[in-house]
Design an enzyme around this catalytic site. Structure first.
Site, PDB file in Angstrom:
ATOM      1  N   PRO A  51      -1.749 -16.146   0.186  1.00 13.28           N
ATOM      2  CA  PRO A  51      -2.098 -17.084   1.245  1.00 13.28           C
ATOM      3  C   PRO A  51      -3.598 -17.261   1.417  1.00 13.28           C
ATOM      4  O   PRO A  51      -4.372 -16.317   1.305  1.00 13.28           O
ATOM      5  CB  PRO A  51      -1.467 -16.476   2.495  1.00 13.28           C
ATOM      6  CG  PRO A  51      -1.305 -15.030   2.177  1.00 13.28           C
ATOM      7  CD  PRO A  51      -1.056 -14.965   0.699  1.00 13.28           C
ATOM      8  N   ASN A  52      -3.953 -18.494   1.690  1.00 14.62           N
ATOM      9  CA  ASN A  52      -5.313 -18.941   1.989  1.00 14.62           C
ATOM     10  C   ASN A  52      -6.235 -18.963   0.786  1.00 14.62           C
ATOM     11  O   ASN A  52      -7.364 -19.441   0.896  1.00 14.62           O
ATOM     12  CB  ASN A  52      -5.938 -18.122   3.126  1.00 14.62           C
ATOM     13  CG  ASN A  52      -5.185 -18.320   4.418  1.00 14.62           C
ATOM     14  OD1 ASN A  52      -4.953 -19.451   4.829  1.00 14.62           O
ATOM     15  ND2 ASN A  52      -4.772 -17.232   5.047  1.00 14.62           N
ATOM     16  N   ARG A 100     -13.235 -21.694   2.843  1.00  8.86           N
ATOM     17  CA  ARG A 100     -13.007 -20.668   3.854  1.00  8.86           C
ATOM     18  C   ARG A 100     -14.000 -19.525   3.675  1.00  8.86           C
ATOM     19  O   ARG A 100     -14.051 -18.889   2.631  1.00  8.86           O
ATOM     20  CB  ARG A 100     -11.575 -20.137   3.714  1.00  8.86           C
ATOM     21  CG  ARG A 100     -11.249 -18.998   4.635  1.00  8.86           C
ATOM     22  CD  ARG A 100      -9.793 -18.539   4.409  1.00  8.86           C
ATOM     23  NE  ARG A 100      -9.595 -17.260   5.039  1.00  8.86           N
ATOM     24  CZ  ARG A 100      -9.279 -16.144   4.393  1.00  8.86           C
ATOM     25  NH1 ARG A 100      -9.104 -16.164   3.086  1.00  8.86           N
ATOM     26  NH2 ARG A 100      -9.132 -15.023   5.041  1.00  8.86           N
ATOM     27  N   TYR A 118     -16.279 -15.096   0.468  1.00 11.29           N
ATOM     28  CA  TYR A 118     -15.497 -15.389  -0.735  1.00 11.29           C
ATOM     29  C   TYR A 118     -16.233 -16.252  -1.762  1.00 11.29           C
ATOM     30  O   TYR A 118     -15.709 -16.467  -2.847  1.00 11.29           O
ATOM     31  CB  TYR A 118     -14.181 -16.070  -0.343  1.00 11.29           C
ATOM     32  CG  TYR A 118     -13.340 -15.217   0.567  1.00 11.29           C
ATOM     33  CD1 TYR A 118     -12.695 -14.087   0.086  1.00 11.29           C
ATOM     34  CD2 TYR A 118     -13.202 -15.525   1.919  1.00 11.29           C
ATOM     35  CE1 TYR A 118     -11.933 -13.286   0.924  1.00 11.29           C
ATOM     36  CE2 TYR A 118     -12.438 -14.734   2.763  1.00 11.29           C
ATOM     37  CZ  TYR A 118     -11.814 -13.616   2.258  1.00 11.29           C
ATOM     38  OH  TYR A 118     -11.059 -12.825   3.083  1.00 11.29           O
ATOM     39  N   ASN A 138      -3.714 -11.369  -6.544  1.00 11.73           N
ATOM     40  CA  ASN A 138      -4.513 -11.264  -5.336  1.00 11.73           C
ATOM     41  C   ASN A 138      -3.583 -11.679  -4.214  1.00 11.73           C
ATOM     42  O   ASN A 138      -3.394 -12.871  -3.973  1.00 11.73           O
ATOM     43  CB  ASN A 138      -5.747 -12.166  -5.391  1.00 11.73           C
ATOM     44  CG  ASN A 138      -6.608 -12.022  -4.144  1.00 11.73           C
ATOM     45  OD1 ASN A 138      -6.158 -11.549  -3.115  1.00 11.73           O
ATOM     46  ND2 ASN A 138      -7.854 -12.456  -4.247  1.00 11.73           N
ATOM     47  N   ALA A 192      -3.816 -11.657   2.399  1.00 11.59           N
ATOM     48  CA  ALA A 192      -3.432 -10.880   3.582  1.00 11.59           C
ATOM     49  C   ALA A 192      -2.101 -10.151   3.408  1.00 11.59           C
ATOM     50  O   ALA A 192      -1.850  -9.152   4.092  1.00 11.59           O
ATOM     51  CB  ALA A 192      -3.382 -11.791   4.805  1.00 11.59           C
ATOM     52  N   HIS A 219      -1.743  -6.225   2.983  1.00 13.61           N
ATOM     53  CA  HIS A 219      -1.737  -5.278   4.086  1.00 13.61           C
ATOM     54  C   HIS A 219      -0.430  -5.273   4.864  1.00 13.61           C
ATOM     55  O   HIS A 219      -0.268  -4.447   5.765  1.00 13.61           O
ATOM     56  CB  HIS A 219      -2.894  -5.617   5.039  1.00 13.61           C
ATOM     57  CG  HIS A 219      -4.126  -6.064   4.319  1.00 13.61           C
ATOM     58  ND1 HIS A 219      -4.856  -5.226   3.491  1.00 13.61           N
ATOM     59  CD2 HIS A 219      -4.742  -7.263   4.259  1.00 13.61           C
ATOM     60  CE1 HIS A 219      -5.866  -5.907   2.976  1.00 13.61           C
ATOM     61  NE2 HIS A 219      -5.819  -7.140   3.418  1.00 13.61           N
ATOM     62  N   ASP A 221       8.048  -4.210  -3.229  1.00 14.86           N
ATOM     63  CA  ASP A 221       9.365  -3.970  -3.820  1.00 14.86           C
ATOM     64  C   ASP A 221       9.594  -4.850  -5.050  1.00 14.86           C
ATOM     65  O   ASP A 221      10.138  -4.387  -6.054  1.00 14.86           O
ATOM     66  CB  ASP A 221      10.471  -4.219  -2.791  1.00 14.86           C
ATOM     67  CG  ASP A 221      10.555  -3.125  -1.738  1.00 14.86           C
ATOM     68  OD1 ASP A 221       9.939  -2.051  -1.922  1.00 14.86           O
ATOM     69  OD2 ASP A 221      11.239  -3.357  -0.714  1.00 14.86           O
ATOM     70  N   GLU A 268      -4.219  -5.500  -9.367  1.00 17.07           N
ATOM     71  CA  GLU A 268      -4.480  -6.103  -8.061  1.00 17.07           C
ATOM     72  C   GLU A 268      -5.966  -6.439  -7.969  1.00 17.07           C
ATOM     73  O   GLU A 268      -6.813  -5.637  -8.350  1.00 17.07           O
ATOM     74  CB  GLU A 268      -4.102  -5.108  -6.970  1.00 17.07           C
ATOM     75  CG  GLU A 268      -4.379  -5.571  -5.565  1.00 17.07           C
ATOM     76  CD  GLU A 268      -4.041  -4.512  -4.527  1.00 17.07           C
ATOM     77  OE1 GLU A 268      -4.122  -4.835  -3.327  1.00 17.07           O
ATOM     78  OE2 GLU A 268      -3.718  -3.364  -4.895  1.00 17.07           O
ATOM     79  N   HIS A 298      -9.097  -8.180  -5.411  1.00 13.98           N
ATOM     80  CA  HIS A 298      -9.596  -8.694  -4.137  1.00 13.98           C
ATOM     81  C   HIS A 298     -11.034  -9.132  -4.342  1.00 13.98           C
ATOM     82  O   HIS A 298     -11.850  -8.354  -4.858  1.00 13.98           O
ATOM     83  CB  HIS A 298      -9.514  -7.635  -3.037  1.00 13.98           C
ATOM     84  CG  HIS A 298      -8.117  -7.257  -2.720  1.00 13.98           C
ATOM     85  ND1 HIS A 298      -7.315  -8.022  -1.896  1.00 13.98           N
ATOM     86  CD2 HIS A 298      -7.359  -6.220  -3.142  1.00 13.98           C
ATOM     87  CE1 HIS A 298      -6.123  -7.465  -1.831  1.00 13.98           C
ATOM     88  NE2 HIS A 298      -6.120  -6.376  -2.580  1.00 13.98           N
ATOM     89  N   ILE A 299     -11.342 -10.354  -3.959  1.00 15.23           N
ATOM     90  CA  ILE A 299     -12.685 -10.897  -4.129  1.00 15.23           C
ATOM     91  C   ILE A 299     -13.695 -10.102  -3.314  1.00 15.23           C
ATOM     92  O   ILE A 299     -14.761  -9.746  -3.802  1.00 15.23           O
ATOM     93  CB  ILE A 299     -12.700 -12.394  -3.743  1.00 15.23           C
ATOM     94  CG1 ILE A 299     -11.809 -13.182  -4.718  1.00 15.23           C
ATOM     95  CG2 ILE A 299     -14.129 -12.936  -3.722  1.00 15.23           C
ATOM     96  CD1 ILE A 299     -11.532 -14.609  -4.292  1.00 15.23           C
ATOM     97  N   SER A 300     -13.350  -9.806  -2.075  1.00 20.88           N
ATOM     98  CA  SER A 300     -14.236  -9.020  -1.212  1.00 20.88           C
ATOM     99  C   SER A 300     -13.859  -7.542  -1.307  1.00 20.88           C
ATOM    100  O   SER A 300     -12.798  -7.185  -1.819  1.00 20.88           O
ATOM    101  CB  SER A 300     -14.130  -9.498   0.237  1.00 20.88           C
ATOM    102  OG  SER A 300     -12.855  -9.178   0.781  1.00 20.88           O
ATOM    103  N   ARG A 350     -14.473  -3.882   5.046  1.00 19.77           N
ATOM    104  CA  ARG A 350     -14.198  -4.894   6.064  1.00 19.77           C
ATOM    105  C   ARG A 350     -13.435  -4.285   7.235  1.00 19.77           C
ATOM    106  O   ARG A 350     -13.450  -3.078   7.422  1.00 19.77           O
ATOM    107  CB  ARG A 350     -13.438  -6.057   5.425  1.00 19.77           C
ATOM    108  CG  ARG A 350     -14.305  -6.761   4.361  1.00 19.77           C
ATOM    109  CD  ARG A 350     -13.681  -7.968   3.784  1.00 19.77           C
ATOM    110  NE  ARG A 350     -13.450  -8.973   4.832  1.00 19.77           N
ATOM    111  CZ  ARG A 350     -12.680 -10.034   4.669  1.00 19.77           C
ATOM    112  NH1 ARG A 350     -12.062 -10.236   3.517  1.00 19.77           N
ATOM    113  NH2 ARG A 350     -12.509 -10.905   5.639  1.00 19.77           N
ATOM    114  N   ARG A 395      -7.671  -4.035   6.964  1.00 21.91           N
ATOM    115  CA  ARG A 395      -7.678  -4.460   5.564  1.00 21.91           C
ATOM    116  C   ARG A 395      -7.814  -3.281   4.590  1.00 21.91           C
ATOM    117  O   ARG A 395      -7.721  -3.480   3.390  1.00 21.91           O
ATOM    118  CB  ARG A 395      -8.818  -5.452   5.308  1.00 21.91           C
ATOM    119  CG  ARG A 395      -8.679  -6.744   6.043  1.00 21.91           C
ATOM    120  CD  ARG A 395      -9.779  -7.716   5.629  1.00 21.91           C
ATOM    121  NE  ARG A 395      -9.895  -8.811   6.558  1.00 21.91           N
ATOM    122  CZ  ARG A 395      -9.178  -9.928   6.514  1.00 21.91           C
ATOM    123  NH1 ARG A 395      -8.292 -10.100   5.557  1.00 21.91           N
ATOM    124  NH2 ARG A 395      -9.361 -10.886   7.404  1.00 21.91           N
TER     125      ARG A 395
END
Length: 146
Positions: free
Chosen positions: A11-12, A19, A24, A75, A78, A81, A88, A99, A101-103, A108, A112
């Site tokens: 998402p996002n 954003r 990001y 990625n 959200a 978390h 699963d 996995e 994550h950009i940040s 943070r 997170r």
């Protein structure tokens, strides 16, 4: 035959470049996908990119990946978390999982800091900007083509 990789963004991430660019960056999701497809070619991987804001759609794609893809770069945004459902689904996937994550999620907000997906991931890359995606592909190439 090249190994096939499913690149999933949650998402996002369709809002990359718009954003919170201070977190990001200004690259778009289309930029990331094109970069990954090209990097995959250089590594002997075929990359198929997908994005969804819907948890169930991500779960379905992971389930369908079982007999089609050798690895997944994800990625989960959200959902990292919150989503035991994605964890699963990944646990039922027999290929390699990285996995991304950009940040740096550990630098943070406290909520997170924990990722359910990390429990399944064979490797986790955080805080490297969009370069983390190509690092993930390199990691998969090393694991799959070695």
């Amino acid at each position: 035959m090249p190994s096939s990789i499913l690149l999933l963004n949650g998402p996002n991430l369709n809002m990359l470049g718009l954003r919170q660019p201070e977190i990001y960056g200004r690259d778009t999701l289309a930029d990331v996908e094109a970069m990954c497809i090209e990097a995959g070619k250089q590594l002997g991987l075929t990359v198929e990119a997908r994005q969804s804001n819907y948890e169930g759609e991500l779960v379905t794609w992971i389930q369908q990946a079982r007999d089609v893809f050798d690895g997944i770069v994800i990625n989960p945004g959200a959902y990292s978390h919150t989503s035991i459902a994605i964890l699963d689904a990944l646990n039922a996937f027999e290929g390699k999982v990285v996995e991304v994550h950009i940040s740096d999620i550990h630098a943070r907000e406290e909520f997170r800091h924990h990722s359910y997906v990390s429990h399944r991931a064979d490797h986790v890359i955080v805080g490297q900007g969009i370069k983390g995606y190509t690092m993930a592909l390199d990691e998969l190439a090393n694991r799959l083509l070695a």
